[in-house]
Design an enzyme around this catalytic site. Structure first.
Site, PDB file in Angstrom:
ATOM      1  N   ARG A  58      40.311  60.945  75.613  1.00  0.00           N
ATOM      2  CA  ARG A  58      39.944  59.527  75.825  1.00  0.00           C
ATOM      3  C   ARG A  58      41.042  58.807  76.609  1.00  0.00           C
ATOM      4  O   ARG A  58      40.767  57.953  77.453  1.00  0.00           O
ATOM      5  CB  ARG A  58      39.689  58.843  74.478  1.00  0.00           C
ATOM      6  N   GLN A  88      37.219  45.317  69.393  1.00  0.00           N
ATOM      7  CA  GLN A  88      37.214  46.540  68.588  1.00  0.00           C
ATOM      8  C   GLN A  88      37.605  47.730  69.467  1.00  0.00           C
ATOM      9  O   GLN A  88      37.794  48.831  68.980  1.00  0.00           O
ATOM     10  CB  GLN A  88      35.825  46.787  67.994  1.00  0.00           C
ATOM     11  N   VAL A  90      39.695  50.170  71.993  1.00  0.00           N
ATOM     12  CA  VAL A  90      41.088  50.629  72.067  1.00  0.00           C
ATOM     13  C   VAL A  90      41.518  50.810  73.527  1.00  0.00           C
ATOM     14  O   VAL A  90      42.674  51.133  73.799  1.00  0.00           O
ATOM     15  CB  VAL A  90      41.266  51.948  71.268  1.00  0.00           C
ATOM     16  N   ASP A  91      40.567  50.536  74.469  1.00  0.00           N
ATOM     17  CA  ASP A  91      40.965  50.591  75.874  1.00  0.00           C
ATOM     18  C   ASP A  91      41.713  49.310  76.229  1.00  0.00           C
ATOM     19  O   ASP A  91      41.693  48.335  75.460  1.00  0.00           O
ATOM     20  CB  ASP A  91      39.721  50.779  76.774  1.00  0.00           C
ATOM     21  N   HIS A 106      41.223  47.566  66.274  1.00  0.00           N
ATOM     22  CA  HIS A 106      41.189  48.995  65.924  1.00  0.00           C
ATOM     23  C   HIS A 106      42.274  49.795  66.629  1.00  0.00           C
ATOM     24  O   HIS A 106      42.192  51.019  66.698  1.00  0.00           O
ATOM     25  CB  HIS A 106      39.799  49.578  66.232  1.00  0.00           C
ATOM     26  N   GLY A 171      28.515  43.476  73.275  1.00  0.00           N
ATOM     27  CA  GLY A 171      28.553  44.934  73.246  1.00  0.00           C
ATOM     28  C   GLY A 171      29.004  45.559  71.955  1.00  0.00           C
ATOM     29  O   GLY A 171      29.767  46.527  71.966  1.00  0.00           O
ATOM     30  N   THR A 172      28.539  44.994  70.823  1.00  0.00           N
ATOM     31  CA  THR A 172      28.872  45.633  69.544  1.00  0.00           C
ATOM     32  C   THR A 172      27.628  45.721  68.671  1.00  0.00           C
ATOM     33  O   THR A 172      26.836  44.786  68.600  1.00  0.00           O
ATOM     34  CB  THR A 172      29.994  44.892  68.784  1.00  0.00           C
ATOM     35  N   SER A 173      27.490  46.856  67.997  1.00  0.00           N
ATOM     36  CA  SER A 173      26.317  47.064  67.134  1.00  0.00           C
ATOM     37  C   SER A 173      26.496  46.359  65.796  1.00  0.00           C
ATOM     38  O   SER A 173      25.595  46.357  64.962  1.00  0.00           O
ATOM     39  CB  SER A 173      26.112  48.567  66.891  1.00  0.00           C
TER      40      SER A 173
HETATM   41  N1  APR Z   1      26.615  46.117  77.934  1.00  0.00           N
HETATM   42  C1  APR Z   1      26.643  45.475  76.728  1.00  0.00           C
HETATM   43  N2  APR Z   1      26.367  46.086  75.556  1.00  0.00           N
HETATM   44  C2  APR Z   1      26.051  47.398  75.615  1.00  0.00           C
HETATM   45  C3  APR Z   1      26.001  48.131  76.821  1.00  0.00           C
HETATM   46  C4  APR Z   1      26.303  47.433  78.017  1.00  0.00           C
HETATM   47  N3  APR Z   1      26.281  48.058  79.206  1.00  0.00           N
HETATM   48  N4  APR Z   1      25.648  49.419  76.524  1.00  0.00           N
HETATM   49  C5  APR Z   1      25.500  49.476  75.182  1.00  0.00           C
HETATM   50  N5  APR Z   1      25.723  48.262  74.639  1.00  0.00           N
HETATM   51  C6  APR Z   1      25.692  47.874  73.229  1.00  0.00           C
HETATM   52  C7  APR Z   1      24.766  48.707  72.366  1.00  0.00           C
HETATM   53  O1  APR Z   1      23.453  48.170  72.395  1.00  0.00           O
HETATM   54  C8  APR Z   1      25.430  48.534  70.992  1.00  0.00           C
HETATM   55  O2  APR Z   1      24.953  47.363  70.341  1.00  0.00           O
HETATM   56  O3  APR Z   1      26.984  48.088  72.727  1.00  0.00           O
HETATM   57  C9  APR Z   1      26.907  48.351  71.331  1.00  0.00           C
HETATM   58  C10 APR Z   1      27.721  49.585  71.039  1.00  0.00           C
HETATM   59  O4  APR Z   1      27.729  49.779  69.642  1.00  0.00           O
HETATM   60  P1  APR Z   1      28.710  50.909  69.043  1.00  0.00           P
HETATM   61  O5  APR Z   1      28.568  52.133  69.870  1.00  0.00           O
HETATM   62  O6  APR Z   1      28.437  50.947  67.566  1.00  0.00           O
HETATM   63  O7  APR Z   1      30.160  50.341  69.306  1.00  0.00           O
HETATM   64  P2  APR Z   1      30.950  49.269  68.461  1.00  0.00           P
HETATM   65  O8  APR Z   1      30.025  48.238  67.885  1.00  0.00           O
HETATM   66  O9  APR Z   1      32.065  48.792  69.311  1.00  0.00           O
HETATM   67  O10 APR Z   1      31.560  50.170  67.267  1.00  0.00           O
HETATM   68  C11 APR Z   1      32.467  49.505  66.403  1.00  0.00           C
HETATM   69  O11 APR Z   1      32.926  51.602  65.337  1.00  0.00           O
HETATM   70  O12 APR Z   1      33.337  53.822  65.469  1.00  0.00           O
HETATM   71  C12 APR Z   1      33.932  52.608  65.296  1.00  0.00           C
HETATM   72  O13 APR Z   1      36.142  52.085  65.802  1.00  0.00           O
HETATM   73  C13 APR Z   1      34.913  52.327  66.397  1.00  0.00           C
HETATM   74  O14 APR Z   1      35.423  50.187  67.385  1.00  0.00           O
HETATM   75  C14 APR Z   1      34.362  51.066  67.038  1.00  0.00           C
HETATM   76  C15 APR Z   1      33.501  50.479  65.943  1.00  0.00           C
END
Ligand code: APR
Length: 232
Positions: A58, A88, A90-91, A106, A171-173
């Site tokens: 990564r 959240q 780490v980049d 994180h 961009g977070t789930s």
């Molecule tokens: N632009 C905006 N949002 C996007 C894009 C995009 N191009 N592509 C995907 N997404 C959204 C997805 O729909 C989803 O809601 O980004 C979100 C990504 O969700 P996760 O993959 O769960 O990432 P995140 O929410 O940052 O995870 C939180 O989980 O595993 C741990 O430490 C890790 O920081 C991470 C934390």
């Protein structure tokens, strides 16, 4: 007149269009790996080489990518607003784009720390291997918050979010706590803008939520333009 305070909470989707995988989308990072094997203290104790290589891959990839138009637009916000980014991720793409106040909940991929002295943190952009040690000969590890570990900057992030005149979530789930709980620290009157192509919240969930069902690159620059026009 004091500048309005904008707090931006970002997740892996913020960096997707820069070429960095998210965690839970199709072909996401967690699809290829067992989270507990590569992102937990137990996994590191069991197989440190596997964990170190996961983060080396990564880190190498981060050296190859650049901020996207969403990162750059957020950096532009600082011209007119008092902006804090709580990420959240780490980049360091927010920093590369020019954002000057970034809180990494994180941890950070371009930093490592002693397994014995957690305050001994080094900037580190190359591979980290067994035998890379601190001043006292203790192994260095990624400066990342692994599953099951404390989130040291959570209180800082909560205090920042409470100050928000405007909250933007990109961009977070919203599946990982305590980061996902930050949305509840904003005053219930605070306008919240939620940018995600597959949003996991409903407008009815919060007092003043606008859902922008777009990607970061499609949705953030126009949102920034709108905020510049609304808030002189
Ligand atoms: N632009 C905006 N949002 C996007 C894009 C995009 N191009 N592509 C995907 N997404 C959204 C997805 O729909 C989803 O809601 O980004 C979100 C990504 O969700 P996760 O993959 O769960 O990432 P995140 O929410 O940052 O995870 C939180 O989980 O595993 C741990 O430490 C890790 O920081 C991470 C934390």
């Amino acid at each position: 007149m004091p500048k309005q305070k904008i707090v931006v909470l970002t997740g892996a989707g913020m960096s997707a269009e820069s070429g960095l995988k998210t965690f839970r989308d199709a072909d996401g990072l967690w699809e290829g790996h067992d989270v507990m094997e590569v992102a937990s203290p137990q996994g590191f104790a069991r197989n440190p080489e596997l964990v170190l290589e996961f983060y080396n891959q990564r880190r190498r990839q981060l050296l190859e990518v650049s901020p996207n138009q969403g990162h750059l637009a957020l950096a532009q916000l600082e011209q007119q607003f008092n902006v804090s980014i709580v990420t959240q991720n780490v980049d360091n793409l927010h920093e590369q784009a020019g954002s000057s106040h970034v809180v990494h909940l994180h941890g950070e991929l371009f930093k490592v720390r002693s397994i014995r002295d957690e305050n001994y943190v080094l900037d580190w952009k190359k591979d980290l291997t067994l035998g890379d040690v601190d001043y006292a000969g203790h192994q260095l590890r990624p400066h990342i918050v692994w599953f099951g570990e404390m989130v040291p900057l959570l209180e800082t992030a909560a205090e920042i979010t409470q100050q928000a005149d405007i909250l933007i979530i990109i961009g977070t789930s919203m599946q990982v706590y305590p980061a996902a709980s930050l949305i509840h620290y904003a005053d219930h009157q605070t306008p919240i803008y939620f940018v995600d192509p597959k949003p996991t919240v409903r407008a009815s969930d919060f007092g003043n939520l606008t859902i922008i069902q777009k990607t970061a690159v499609e949705g953030v620059p126009p949102l920034v333009e709108e905020l510049f026009s609304i808030w002189p």
